[in-house]
Design a protein around this motif. Structure first.
Motif, PDB file in Angstrom:
ATOM      1  N   MET A   7      35.183 -19.376-171.412  1.00 57.13           N
ATOM      2  CA  MET A   7      35.370 -20.356-170.331  1.00 57.13           C
ATOM      3  C   MET A   7      34.018 -20.800-169.816  1.00 57.13           C
ATOM      4  O   MET A   7      32.978 -20.340-170.289  1.00 57.13           O
ATOM      5  CB  MET A   7      36.221 -19.756-169.207  1.00 57.13           C
ATOM      6  N   GLN A  11      33.594 -20.736-163.974  1.00 62.79           N
ATOM      7  CA  GLN A  11      34.898 -20.068-164.039  1.00 62.79           C
ATOM      8  C   GLN A  11      34.738 -18.555-164.157  1.00 62.79           C
ATOM      9  O   GLN A  11      35.457 -17.787-163.518  1.00 62.79           O
ATOM     10  CB  GLN A  11      35.711 -20.613-165.203  1.00 62.79           C
ATOM     11  N   THR A  12      33.782 -18.105-164.978  1.00 62.46           N
ATOM     12  CA  THR A  12      33.552 -16.661-165.103  1.00 62.46           C
ATOM     13  C   THR A  12      33.060 -16.086-163.786  1.00 62.46           C
ATOM     14  O   THR A  12      33.451 -14.986-163.391  1.00 62.46           O
ATOM     15  CB  THR A  12      32.521 -16.358-166.209  1.00 62.46           C
ATOM     16  N   LEU A  15      35.979 -15.499-161.431  1.00 59.67           N
ATOM     17  CA  LEU A  15      36.722 -14.264-161.680  1.00 59.67           C
ATOM     18  C   LEU A  15      35.997 -13.069-161.067  1.00 59.67           C
ATOM     19  O   LEU A  15      36.626 -12.163-160.510  1.00 59.67           O
ATOM     20  CB  LEU A  15      36.908 -14.055-163.183  1.00 59.67           C
ATOM     21  N   GLY A 168      39.451 -20.252-163.799  1.00 63.36           N
ATOM     22  CA  GLY A 168      39.578 -19.106-164.691  1.00 63.36           C
ATOM     23  C   GLY A 168      41.015 -18.703-164.967  1.00 63.36           C
ATOM     24  O   GLY A 168      41.271 -17.921-165.892  1.00 63.36           O
ATOM     25  N   GLY A 183      44.149 -14.515-166.841  1.00 67.20           N
ATOM     26  CA  GLY A 183      43.126 -14.453-165.800  1.00 67.20           C
ATOM     27  C   GLY A 183      43.249 -13.204-164.955  1.00 67.20           C
ATOM     28  O   GLY A 183      42.248 -12.571-164.613  1.00 67.20           O
TER      29      GLY A 183
END
Length: 379
Positions: A7, A11-12, A15, A168, A183
């Protein structure tokens, strides 16, 4: 290494921010502290010993003394110790052992400085170069060469705040039950690793400093876990990895750090390093690895506190100790030890003696170990 290629970077980080939020809530509700106190003392000791072996393996690997080979690992290059970097490692290690035995206060810092200077001289005289597939005897991580003036630049803080808390949980921009569950599983993996890496680090650092009480707990446990939890959140918001306590802190503790002021100085030094990164990159891993080897040795000495005549306690401790270096993961070692502990007590007909949280945590670790199978099942 696992999540980032699947991703975007924001987005990482999102998370990781969610992991930080959840672990902070678990701390504020008292759950994280309760889990720590539910772990039996023998497993805590095993965690410390296992981490000692783990960082020793990391040190030997960074120095090129052990490497991946035809077998699981091999000594040096095809079973032979070759190259100037390995010479620097062993010279630095011998100097460190000598200074430590002589009780020189700054033994670790002196050995790193001397090893770095020797490495710079060797690189200047022999032009060793970095380690590659074609040149396996080169420097492992950093090149011990003076930086050029144009390598000193203004730090770029452009990544700060680049966090996507929603993306994510989607796949190709679409939210589906599968993408949301995927996710959630990724956040769960991050959470479990952060949760129990800290347990191991707190035990290891506290034990090395002689700070643990008769129950194997450090003073101010709640404050320690709260700082660690909030740091995880700020790691994600700062577009970095999940901030957590590092077991390498045992090096500072073994050198005399006790009050936490050393950590404040270390933090200040890291801020300074933002502007001096080219200078820091001069220090090769071969000059730093000996410190981790010595700390690993000191942590391993705690194995004498485990009663190996009691198989109910000894076997889980054994799995904890060996799985950390073999699986190259502190979390995996702790998980194996927890599950083994629950099984051994159950086999002995003593399941009722187990703390309820040990059942909960062992079940979570079972999910963690089977997450690949679960991910395949959900597509």
């Amino acid at each position: 290494y696992v999540i980032a290629p699947t991703m975007t970077w924001p987005q990482t980080r999102g998370l990781i921010a969610w992991e930080g939020i959840i672990i902070t809530l678990l701390m504020l509700t008292g759950f994280r502290e309760a889990v720590f106190r539910a772990v039996p003392k023998s497993l805590r000791t095993a965690i410390s010993v296992g981490i000692g072996l783990f960082i020793t393996v990391v040190a030997f690997s960074n120095a090129g003394v052990i490497r991946k080979g035809a077998a699981l690992t091999t000594l040096g290059v095809d079973g032979t110790l070759m190259g100037w970097p390995i010479v620097i490692f062993f010279v630095t290690l011998l100097l460190l052992i000598f200074l430590y035995q002589r009780r020189v206060k700054a033994a670790m810092l002196i050995s790193i400085a001397v090893g770095t200077v020797l490495a710079i001289i060797v690189e200047y005289a022999a032009s060793v170069g970095p380690r590659t597939d074609d040149e396996p005897t080169g420097w492992s991580l950093n090149m011990p060469a003076p930086p050029s003036l144009d390598s000193f630049t203004t730090p770029d803080f452009g990544l700060l705040g680049r966090v996507d808390l929603i993306g994510g949980f989607a796949r190709d921009g679409q939210f589906t039950s599968v993408s949301i569950l995927t996710g959630v599983m990724l956040v769960f993996s991050l959470l479990l690793a952060d949760f129990f890496d800290t347990v191991g680090t707190v035990v290891a650092v506290g034990s090395e400093g002689g700070l643990l009480d008769e129950n194997g707990e450090p003073p101010h446990l709640r404050e320690i876990l709260l700082v660690d939890s909030v740091s995880a959140l700020f790691g994600g918001l700062g577009s970095a990895s999940s901030n957590t306590s590092f077991v390498e802190s045992t090096a500072g503790v073994s050198a005399g750090a006790r009050t936490g002021f050393a950590s404040v100085i270390t933090g200040g030094a890291f801020l300074l390093c933002i502007f001096l990164t080219p200078v820091i990159n001069m220090v090769p891993s071969e000059a730093v690895a000996p410190v981790l080897v010595l700390v690993g040795f000191m942590m391993l000495s705690q194995i004498s506190e485990i009663d190996f005549t009691d198989i109910e306690m000894a076997l889980p401790a054994f799995f904890t100790i060996v799985m950390m270096p073999f699986a190259y993961s502190i979390t995996d070692g702790i998980g194996m030890g927890f599950i083994a502990f629950v099984l051994m007590k159950t086999f002995a007909g003593k399941a009722r003696q187990l703390h309820p949280l040990m059942w909960v945590v062992s079940a979570l670790f079972l999910i963690y170990f089977l997450q690949g199978l679960i991910a395949t099942a959900i597509g």
